[in-house]
Each structure stands twice: as C-alpha cells, then as structure tokens.
Design a protein around this motif. Structure first.
Motif, short mmCIF file in Angstrom:
data_model
loop_
_atom_site.label_atom_id
_atom_site.label_comp_id
_atom_site.label_asym_id
_atom_site.label_seq_id
_atom_site.Cartn_x
_atom_site.Cartn_y
_atom_site.Cartn_z
N GLU A 176 11.88 119.02 129.58
CA GLU A 176 10.99 119.80 128.72
C GLU A 176 11.12 119.30 127.29
O GLU A 176 12.22 119.14 126.76
CB GLU A 176 11.37 121.29 128.81
CG GLU A 176 10.32 122.19 128.22
CD GLU A 176 10.59 123.66 128.52
OE1 GLU A 176 10.41 124.47 127.59
OE2 GLU A 176 10.99 123.96 129.66
N TRP A 177 9.96 119.05 126.67
CA TRP A 177 9.91 118.53 125.31
C TRP A 177 9.03 119.40 124.43
O TRP A 177 8.05 119.96 124.90
CB TRP A 177 9.30 117.12 125.30
CG TRP A 177 10.20 116.05 125.77
CD1 TRP A 177 10.54 115.76 127.07
CD2 TRP A 177 10.89 115.10 124.97
NE1 TRP A 177 11.38 114.70 127.11
CE2 TRP A 177 11.61 114.26 125.83
CE3 TRP A 177 10.95 114.86 123.60
CZ2 TRP A 177 12.40 113.22 125.37
CZ3 TRP A 177 11.72 113.82 123.14
CH2 TRP A 177 12.44 113.02 124.02
N THR A 178 9.39 119.49 123.14
CA THR A 178 8.44 120.06 122.19
C THR A 178 7.34 119.03 122.04
O THR A 178 7.57 117.83 122.20
CB THR A 178 9.09 120.33 120.81
OG1 THR A 178 9.63 119.12 120.31
CG2 THR A 178 10.18 121.39 120.92
N ALA A 228 12.19 114.51 118.02
CA ALA A 228 12.36 115.18 119.31
C ALA A 228 11.05 115.80 119.79
O ALA A 228 11.04 116.68 120.63
CB ALA A 228 13.44 116.26 119.20
N THR A 229 9.94 115.32 119.23
CA THR A 229 8.62 115.86 119.58
C THR A 229 7.75 114.77 120.19
O THR A 229 7.64 113.68 119.63
CB THR A 229 7.94 116.43 118.31
OG1 THR A 229 8.78 117.41 117.73
CG2 THR A 229 6.59 117.02 118.64
N LEU A 260 3.27 122.97 129.38
CA LEU A 260 3.89 124.24 129.75
C LEU A 260 3.40 125.37 128.86
O LEU A 260 3.18 126.49 129.33
CB LEU A 260 5.42 124.14 129.66
CG LEU A 260 6.06 123.07 130.56
CD1 LEU A 260 7.54 122.95 130.24
CD2 LEU A 260 5.85 123.42 132.03
N ALA A 261 3.29 125.11 127.57
CA ALA A 261 2.78 126.09 126.60
C ALA A 261 1.74 125.36 125.76
O ALA A 261 1.92 124.20 125.41
CB ALA A 261 3.92 126.62 125.73
N GLU A 262 0.66 126.05 125.45
CA GLU A 262 -0.46 125.46 124.73
C GLU A 262 0.02 124.51 123.62
O GLU A 262 0.90 124.83 122.83
CB GLU A 262 -1.31 126.57 124.12
CG GLU A 262 -2.53 126.07 123.40
CD GLU A 262 -3.35 127.22 122.84
OE1 GLU A 262 -4.36 127.55 123.48
OE2 GLU A 262 -2.95 127.77 121.80
N VAL A 263 -0.59 123.32 123.59
CA VAL A 263 -0.24 122.32 122.60
C VAL A 263 -1.34 122.24 121.56
O VAL A 263 -2.51 122.08 121.89
CB VAL A 263 -0.04 120.93 123.27
CG1 VAL A 263 0.23 119.86 122.22
CG2 VAL A 263 1.09 120.97 124.28
N THR A 264 -0.95 122.37 120.30
CA THR A 264 -1.88 122.24 119.18
C THR A 264 -1.40 121.08 118.31
O THR A 264 -0.45 120.39 118.65
CB THR A 264 -1.91 123.55 118.35
OG1 THR A 264 -0.61 123.73 117.76
CG2 THR A 264 -2.26 124.75 119.22
N GLY A 265 -2.03 120.94 117.17
CA GLY A 265 -1.62 119.90 116.24
C GLY A 265 -0.28 120.19 115.59
O GLY A 265 0.28 119.34 114.90
#
Length: 143
Positions: free
Chosen positions: A109-111, A135-136, A93-98
């Motif tokens: 929806e998850w972090t 929770a990630t 949903l939103a750009e995922v980085t390290g």
C-alpha cells in the motif's frame, strides 16, 4: 611427500578459501592447482608444472570472463527498488486526487497522488505508476 600431493592440498585449501570469499579468482587458482596436481601425478617435471599452473589459470580467466561480463551487464540493466515500480499497474484503495490518495502496487500500500492536479481517480480504478516521489506514487488512470 610427492609434489602432486602438495598441488592437491593447495587446490583443496584454495577452494575452501573460495567458499568463504566468493570471489571466483581463488577458485580459479584452486582449479589450476588441481589440474597441475594431476599433471604432476603423471610425472611432469617441476618447471613444466608451473607452466601448466599458469596456463590453467589463464584459461580459467579467459573462459570465465565472458560469463562474468554477461552477468554484470544483465544485473545493471534490471531496475530494482522503487525504480522497479515505475510502469507497474496499481489498484486505487482510496480516491486519488492531485493532493492525496492510497493505491496498492504489487501487494504494498502506497500513498499516491494523481499526475494532474485536476484529476480525480475513484476507488477501485486501475492506474499506472508514472514515478515515485519520495514515498508517494504519482499515478495516472489506465485507459
């Protein structure tokens, strides 16, 4: 009052107790009492009625045990909770980085963070969940 009536009343009471306890053991005894009541109605002497009750109880356990073992083995092998999410696909949903990001996994929806610190996964990409850390969701882009 005939003895077979007492057996049938005992069977009904045991089945009622089974409905409230859901243990199966009391239900087996209720079934054995019912079988014994039928045997008593045909005139079986009292000592043999106890033998029928014991035999019917033992037969119920012998017949139910494999079913219970199969059910318990299946229940233990199925993952649940956050363990069930590992290996599932997700939608970014939103750009995922390290460090951070957001993904949708199975309608929730998850972090999220990428499995590699240098990896950047753009929004709209499909990912696989490698593990849940608190929770990630730790994810990796699907090839």
């Amino acid at each position: 009052m005939d003895i077979w009536v007492i057996w049938v009343i005992a069977a009904v009471l045991l089945v009622v107790v089974e409905v409230f306890t859901l243990t199966a053991a009391v239900g087996l005894l209720g079934g054995a009492a019912l079988i014994t009541g039928v045997a008593a109605a045909f005139g079986l002497p009292l000592p043999l009625q106890f033998v029928v009750f014991a035999g019917a109880s033992a037969a119920g356990v012998v017949l139910l045990r494999p079913v219970a073992q199969r059910h318990l083995a299946t229940a233990r092998s199925l993952p649940f909770g956050i363990d069930a999410l590992v290996g599932k696909p997700g939608y970014v949903l939103a750009e995922v980085t390290g460090r951070d990001g957001r993904v949708r996994i199975g309608g929730e929806e998850w972090t999220a963070r990428a499995s590699d610190e240098d990896l950047v996964i753009p929004a709209g990409a499909t990912v696989d969940v490698l593990l849940i850390d608190g929770a990630t969701a730790v994810v990796h882009p699907r090839e």
